[in-house]
Design a protein around this motif. Sequence first.
Motif, mmCIF file in Angstrom:
data_model
loop_
_atom_site.group_PDB
_atom_site.id
_atom_site.type_symbol
_atom_site.label_atom_id
_atom_site.label_comp_id
_atom_site.label_asym_id
_atom_site.label_seq_id
_atom_site.Cartn_x
_atom_site.Cartn_y
_atom_site.Cartn_z
ATOM 1 N N ARG A 1 5.966 -5.811 16.743
ATOM 2 C CA ARG A 1 6.939 -5.378 15.739
ATOM 3 C C ARG A 1 6.147 -5.018 14.486
ATOM 4 N NH1 ARG A 1 12.366 -8.243 13.237
ATOM 5 N NH2 ARG A 1 13.256 -7.156 15.017
ATOM 6 N N LEU A 2 6.458 -3.870 13.882
ATOM 7 C CA LEU A 2 5.785 -3.450 12.658
ATOM 8 C C LEU A 2 6.703 -3.720 11.466
ATOM 9 C CD1 LEU A 2 4.397 0.037 13.822
ATOM 10 C CD2 LEU A 2 3.270 -2.195 13.945
ATOM 11 N N ILE A 3 6.191 -4.473 10.495
ATOM 12 C CA ILE A 3 6.957 -4.786 9.285
ATOM 13 C C ILE A 3 6.147 -4.221 8.120
ATOM 14 C CG2 ILE A 3 8.038 -6.596 7.914
ATOM 15 C CD1 ILE A 3 7.460 -8.204 10.808
ATOM 16 N N LEU A 4 6.629 -3.128 7.561
ATOM 17 C CA LEU A 4 5.837 -2.329 6.633
ATOM 18 C C LEU A 4 6.520 -2.232 5.278
ATOM 19 C CD1 LEU A 4 5.343 0.551 9.232
ATOM 20 C CD2 LEU A 4 3.799 -1.401 8.881
ATOM 21 N N GLN A 5 5.736 -2.417 4.239
ATOM 22 C CA GLN A 5 6.298 -2.314 2.893
ATOM 23 C C GLN A 5 5.439 -1.353 2.071
ATOM 24 O OE1 GLN A 5 5.047 -4.370 -0.382
ATOM 25 N NE2 GLN A 5 6.024 -2.468 -1.015
ATOM 26 N N PRO A 6 5.767 -0.050 2.138
ATOM 27 C CA PRO A 6 5.019 0.931 1.346
ATOM 28 C C PRO A 6 5.482 0.938 -0.111
ATOM 29 C CG PRO A 6 6.728 2.021 2.637
ATOM 30 C CD PRO A 6 6.815 0.565 2.971
ATOM 31 N N ASN A 7 4.541 1.115 -1.025
ATOM 32 C CA ASN A 7 4.910 1.215 -2.442
ATOM 33 C C ASN A 7 5.437 2.609 -2.779
ATOM 34 O OD1 ASN A 7 4.109 -1.401 -2.845
ATOM 35 N ND2 ASN A 7 2.127 -0.899 -3.724
ATOM 36 N N ILE A 8 4.876 3.606 -2.089
ATOM 37 C CA ILE A 8 5.326 5.007 -2.218
ATOM 38 C C ILE A 8 5.160 5.659 -0.837
ATOM 39 C CG2 ILE A 8 4.781 5.338 -4.675
ATOM 40 C CD1 ILE A 8 2.128 6.680 -3.729
ATOM 41 N N GLY A 9 5.650 6.883 -0.702
ATOM 42 C CA GLY A 9 5.417 7.646 0.533
ATOM 43 C C GLY A 9 6.141 7.124 1.760
ATOM 44 N N GLU A 10 7.365 6.660 1.569
ATOM 45 C CA GLU A 10 8.135 6.109 2.695
ATOM 46 C C GLU A 10 8.449 7.189 3.743
ATOM 47 O OE1 GLU A 10 9.211 3.910 -1.122
ATOM 48 O OE2 GLU A 10 9.167 6.012 -0.507
ATOM 49 N N ARG A 11 8.724 8.407 3.269
ATOM 50 C CA ARG A 11 9.056 9.497 4.205
ATOM 51 C C ARG A 11 7.891 9.753 5.156
ATOM 52 N NH1 ARG A 11 7.984 14.886 4.354
ATOM 53 N NH2 ARG A 11 9.447 16.181 5.555
ATOM 54 N N LYS A 12 6.692 9.786 4.618
ATOM 55 C CA LYS A 12 5.510 10.042 5.446
ATOM 56 C C LYS A 12 5.372 8.967 6.530
ATOM 57 C CE LYS A 12 0.817 11.509 5.502
ATOM 58 N NZ LYS A 12 -0.222 12.253 4.819
ATOM 59 N N LEU A 13 5.674 7.743 6.158
ATOM 60 C CA LEU A 13 5.585 6.632 7.108
ATOM 61 C C LEU A 13 6.657 6.754 8.198
ATOM 62 C CD1 LEU A 13 4.021 4.108 7.792
ATOM 63 C CD2 LEU A 13 5.357 2.848 6.105
ATOM 64 N N ARG A 14 7.858 7.154 7.794
ATOM 65 C CA ARG A 14 8.924 7.358 8.795
ATOM 66 C C ARG A 14 8.553 8.483 9.759
ATOM 67 N NH1 ARG A 14 12.275 6.607 4.095
ATOM 68 N NH2 ARG A 14 13.130 4.496 4.136
ATOM 69 N N LEU A 15 7.920 9.523 9.229
ATOM 70 C CA LEU A 15 7.472 10.627 10.085
ATOM 71 C C LEU A 15 6.443 10.147 11.108
ATOM 72 C CD1 LEU A 15 7.155 13.557 7.499
ATOM 73 C CD2 LEU A 15 8.500 13.632 9.613
ATOM 74 N N MET B 1 0.859 -1.196 0.000
ATOM 75 C CA MET B 1 0.000 0.000 0.000
ATOM 76 C C MET B 1 0.893 1.242 0.000
ATOM 77 S SD MET B 1 -2.699 -0.985 2.989
ATOM 78 C CE MET B 1 -3.111 -2.697 3.313
ATOM 79 N N GLY B 2 0.278 2.401 -0.183
ATOM 80 C CA GLY B 2 1.027 3.659 -0.091
ATOM 81 C C GLY B 2 1.361 3.989 1.355
ATOM 82 N N GLY B 3 2.423 4.737 1.548
ATOM 83 C CA GLY B 3 2.838 5.119 2.896
ATOM 84 C C GLY B 3 1.784 5.917 3.641
ATOM 85 N N SER B 4 1.025 6.749 2.906
ATOM 86 C CA SER B 4 -0.046 7.541 3.538
ATOM 87 C C SER B 4 -1.138 6.637 4.082
ATOM 88 C CB SER B 4 -0.650 8.522 2.532
ATOM 89 O OG SER B 4 0.285 9.505 2.183
ATOM 90 N N LEU B 5 -1.530 5.646 3.277
ATOM 91 C CA LEU B 5 -2.587 4.724 3.707
ATOM 92 C C LEU B 5 -2.125 3.886 4.897
ATOM 93 C CD1 LEU B 5 -5.373 3.464 3.405
ATOM 94 C CD2 LEU B 5 -4.471 1.998 1.588
ATOM 95 N N ILE B 6 -0.880 3.411 4.854
ATOM 96 C CA ILE B 6 -0.354 2.632 5.985
ATOM 97 C C ILE B 6 -0.342 3.490 7.247
ATOM 98 C CG2 ILE B 6 1.659 1.387 6.917
ATOM 99 C CD1 ILE B 6 2.354 0.550 4.046
ATOM 100 N N SER B 7 0.063 4.769 7.105
ATOM 101 C CA SER B 7 0.073 5.694 8.246
ATOM 102 C C SER B 7 -1.334 5.870 8.820
ATOM 103 C CB SER B 7 0.622 7.064 7.826
ATOM 104 O OG SER B 7 1.946 6.947 7.362
#
Length: 233
Positions: A120-134, A97-103
């Motif tokens: 433990r969170l194991i996340l694989q964003p297709n886009i928007g990795e920065r938003k997820l890190r934030l 999914m996108g990083g925004s949606l995962i967030s």
Amino acid sequence: MNEQKLSLRLEKVASYVPQAAVVADIGSDHAYLPAWLILNGVVKQAVAGEVVKGPFESANQLVQQLGLESQITVRLANGLEAIEPTDHVSAITIAGMGGSLISEILDRGFEKGILTGKERLILQPNIGERKLRLWLQAHQYQLVAEELIEEDGKRYEILVAEKATETTNYSPQELLFGPFLLKEKSQLLKDKWAQELVQKELILSRLSEDNPNHQDKINELKESISWIKELIQ
């Protein structure tokens, strides 16, 4: 389903699931990931959560075909609402999914008290990795591993995070590139951002310096472009 067969992307996600964890795979689609984890002896119990009826039915079908009904619970639910307290989940996977949606999914889970901080969170964003890190930084999660892979001509980042006792403050560059990936500086990372650089420079060329509404975006683009050039040189 061949117990050895999983896409490289999901195989890498699976490699970060701790041995004997109780895993919840959110947006599980066909439940391939939890089924693989059980068939390969990584976990004994799993939850497959799906918000769309079609994939939910596909997941149920696969679980029944494999005779894993006692080990995989398939639930039709929105995001982390697929998890119940009695599941005692210790790892959550959200992939594709996108990083925004995962967030947003994590945010709702956090607000509803479903996300306890023990997982433990194991996340694989297709886009928007920065938003997820934030999001992870803002909610006191610390990245413990990151991986960048390429499969079928596409690049995917995997972020692994655990709750920390205090907030980890990442630099703006670490939030953009990933602290572990930035340290490693692989050729794959440089290739990814060389491609991103072309896009960012194209966007910058189309923004007018004379338009005050564009100024913040222009400054942001110029800053990230300088960081990318430093990375790929």
